[in-house]
Design an enzyme around this catalytic site. Structure first.
Site, PDB file in Angstrom:
ATOM      1  N   ASN A   7      23.138 -13.502 -11.916  1.00 39.01           N
ATOM      2  CA  ASN A   7      23.990 -12.553 -11.211  1.00 39.01           C
ATOM      3  C   ASN A   7      23.266 -11.207 -11.197  1.00 39.01           C
ATOM      4  O   ASN A   7      22.207 -11.042 -11.809  1.00 39.01           O
ATOM      5  CB  ASN A   7      25.390 -12.478 -11.829  1.00 39.01           C
ATOM      6  CG  ASN A   7      25.381 -12.053 -13.289  1.00 39.01           C
ATOM      7  OD1 ASN A   7      24.597 -11.185 -13.690  1.00 39.01           O
ATOM      8  ND2 ASN A   7      26.251 -12.644 -14.096  1.00 39.01           N
ATOM      9  N   GLU A  33      22.520  -9.687 -14.636  1.00 41.52           N
ATOM     10  CA  GLU A  33      21.465 -10.402 -15.352  1.00 41.52           C
ATOM     11  C   GLU A  33      20.087 -10.094 -14.767  1.00 41.52           C
ATOM     12  O   GLU A  33      19.108  -9.974 -15.516  1.00 41.52           O
ATOM     13  CB  GLU A  33      21.737 -11.909 -15.291  1.00 41.52           C
ATOM     14  CG  GLU A  33      22.941 -12.342 -16.120  1.00 41.52           C
ATOM     15  CD  GLU A  33      23.403 -13.751 -15.818  1.00 41.52           C
ATOM     16  OE1 GLU A  33      24.143 -14.323 -16.638  1.00 41.52           O
ATOM     17  OE2 GLU A  33      23.045 -14.282 -14.741  1.00 41.52           O
ATOM     18  N   ASP A  65      28.788 -21.655 -12.242  1.00 36.62           N
ATOM     19  CA  ASP A  65      28.579 -23.105 -12.320  1.00 36.62           C
ATOM     20  C   ASP A  65      28.721 -23.739 -10.943  1.00 36.62           C
ATOM     21  O   ASP A  65      27.962 -24.634 -10.571  1.00 36.62           O
ATOM     22  CB  ASP A  65      29.598 -23.739 -13.276  1.00 36.62           C
ATOM     23  CG  ASP A  65      29.514 -23.184 -14.685  1.00 36.62           C
ATOM     24  OD1 ASP A  65      28.419 -22.770 -15.094  1.00 36.62           O
ATOM     25  OD2 ASP A  65      30.552 -23.165 -15.372  1.00 36.62           O
TER      26      ASP A  65
END
Length: 484
Positions: free
Chosen positions: A195, A198, A265
């Protein structure tokens, strides 16, 4: 989209996600905290288990490699997984750590608090050996590999390195959902999906603009020797940066967000499946973006199915067009077709006057739609119809014909052309499937050579006998004469 032939080897931290629902009606007399009156409890696989669940929901197959403890949560987790057709349980049991369990307490559709049960113990040598053995035992059945790193111990350096090296030796792409700030740990991955936060943490670079995202992604790509970085950006959508090429942006569709649990996920599951089915990364990004859009509108660790993803892709198409106009301009039609193709969808094309819609028309449109994923219908404009059919035609003007055509469920878009044939429009749109009635021979179909040269095909659809606009008009005129 059909992912039924794709098997994904899912490696990473698996956990039991527990959701406890209740009501908060008062403050505790013991401390200034709310009292939660407990109700129902729901459990489901989390972490890489949720990746596998998403793969199954999208129609693919999954092999699951991770660590579970010899405990009650571990038994519950394996029981849940055993209920899912298409999933192969390759989990490794360990007595050195408990099964990771995250319990979320929910009131009024909001998370109140989360309680985590986990061990911070580093991966033990025997655990790493068992995980590597499980990877070796199952990678031969995989079309694609996903590494889901939640920084809970499973994705230790030896496991990551072995998984990537083994996959690359077999020509299998590896997709990584990272948690570590050191992207060098994922060296050799095909695509890493951080993301925005990150990505910023891994590179120390700003990520506010598209240009900054591209710069940060290229820095991360260099450290990991990766082929691509796909950064998820919440309300800003996604950004894909490939080693060769610039940044590609897909926006998020405005929606009410209920829960972002597990959205990452869903992204990597959809991305891996789409790429494994032969789509480009840019095409796969559109599918992943749509799948993520579905799950954030649900409460809890959720999944998306194919029907929901296709509906979301349609909604994104409508948003991009500024609504759902009955009649697209040529430029709008070209943009729409490009979006469909970017999503890996087969675009069909048919054309005609469609002056007075009758059952023969509907049968042709239904057959055309069965031959493709999206059908665009090109209508002769009024002047073109008059040249072809005579000065008394059309009976219905273009605007009315377009409104009727757009309302037919087999039709996804309508465009007009003023020439005697749609050849120039076909050259512009380059459909994958060109459909005409079986009263034509293949060599008579305008644009057939153009479509075939571009790798497409021509379909001749059966017609219903006795159904034609000319006959319908004749019957109307005869009935009118009889009434006089």
């Amino acid at each position: 989209m059909d992912f039924s032939s794709i098997t994904v080897l899912c490696i990473g931290d698996i956990m039991l996600d527990r959701f406890v629902y209740g009501e908060m009606e008062r403050i505790s007399p013991e401390a200034p905290v709310p009292v939660l009156r407990l109700g129902r409890t729901r459990e489901m696989p989390g972490g890489v288990g949720n990746v596998a669940n998403n793969i199954l929901s999208l129609g693919g197959r999954a092999i699951l490699v991770g660590l579970v403890g010899r405990d009650t949560p571990g038994q519950a987790l394996r029981g849940l997984l055993g209920q899912r057709p298409g999933l192969t349980d390759a989990l490794v049991e360990t007595g050195a750590r408990p099964t990771i369990c995250k319990t979320r307490f929910i009131a009024a559709n909001q998370q109140v608090v989360r309680a985590d049960e986990e061990s911070r113990l580093a991966l033990q040598p025997d655990e790493a050996t068992s995980l590597i053995a499980a990877i070796d035992a199952h990678i031969g059945a995989a079309d694609i590999v996903v590494l889901s790193d939640y920084a809970k111990g499973t994705c230790a350096d030896p496991v990551i390195a072995h998984a990537i090296a083994t996959a690359r030796a077999r020509g299998i792409a590896v997709f990584v959902d990272p948690k570590s700030r050191d992207f060098a740990r994922y060296r050799g991955a095909s695509c890493i999906t951080p993301n925005a936060r990150e990505l910023a943490q891994a590179t120390g670079l700003p990520i506010d603009t598209d240009a900054e995202i591209e710069q940060a992604a290229r820095a991360a790509m260099a450290r990991a020797d990766a082929v691509a970085i796909l950064a998820t950006r919440s309300e800003k959508g996604m950004a894909l940066v490939e080693r060769e090429g610039g940044v590609q942006i897909v926006p998020a569709r405005a929606r009410e967000v209920f829960d972002v649990s597990g959205a990452g996920d869903t992204v990597i599951a959809a991305l891996a499946l789409a790429a494994g089915s032969g789509m480009t990364l840019a095409q796969a990004m559109h599918v992943a973006n749509a799948a993520a859009g579905v799950v954030v509108g649900k409460l809890g660790t959720a999944t998306a199915d194919i029907a929901e993803v296709l509906a979301e892709l349609n909604a994104q198409d409508a948003d991009a067009m500024g609504g759902t106009p009955s009649l697209l301009s040529r430029a709008q039609a070209a943009e729409q077709v490009a979006r469909w193709k970017a999503q890996g969808l087969r675009v069909g094309f048919t054309n005609g006057c469609f002056d007075i819609i009758h059952p023969g028309h509907v049968a042709l449109l239904a057959a055309a739609r069965r031959a493709c994923d999206r059908l665009i219908v090109a209508l002769n404009d009024d002047a073109s119809v008059a040249r072809l059919k005579g000065p008394e035609r059309p009976v219905n003007p273009l605007e009315d014909r377009a409104r009727v055509m757009a309302a037919i469920r087999h039709v996804d878009a309508v465009v007009a052309f003023g020439e005697d044939t749609p050849l120039e429009l076909i050259r512009l749109l380059l459909p994958d499937v060109l459909v005409k009635g079986a009263d034509y021979r293949p060599d008579q179909v305008v644009g057939a050579d153009v479509v075939r040269q571009a790798g497409g095909r021509v379909v001749l659809a059966d017609l219903e006998d006795g159904k034609s606009t000319t006959r319908t008009i004749g019957r109307i005129r005869a009935a009118g004469a009889a009434d006089r």
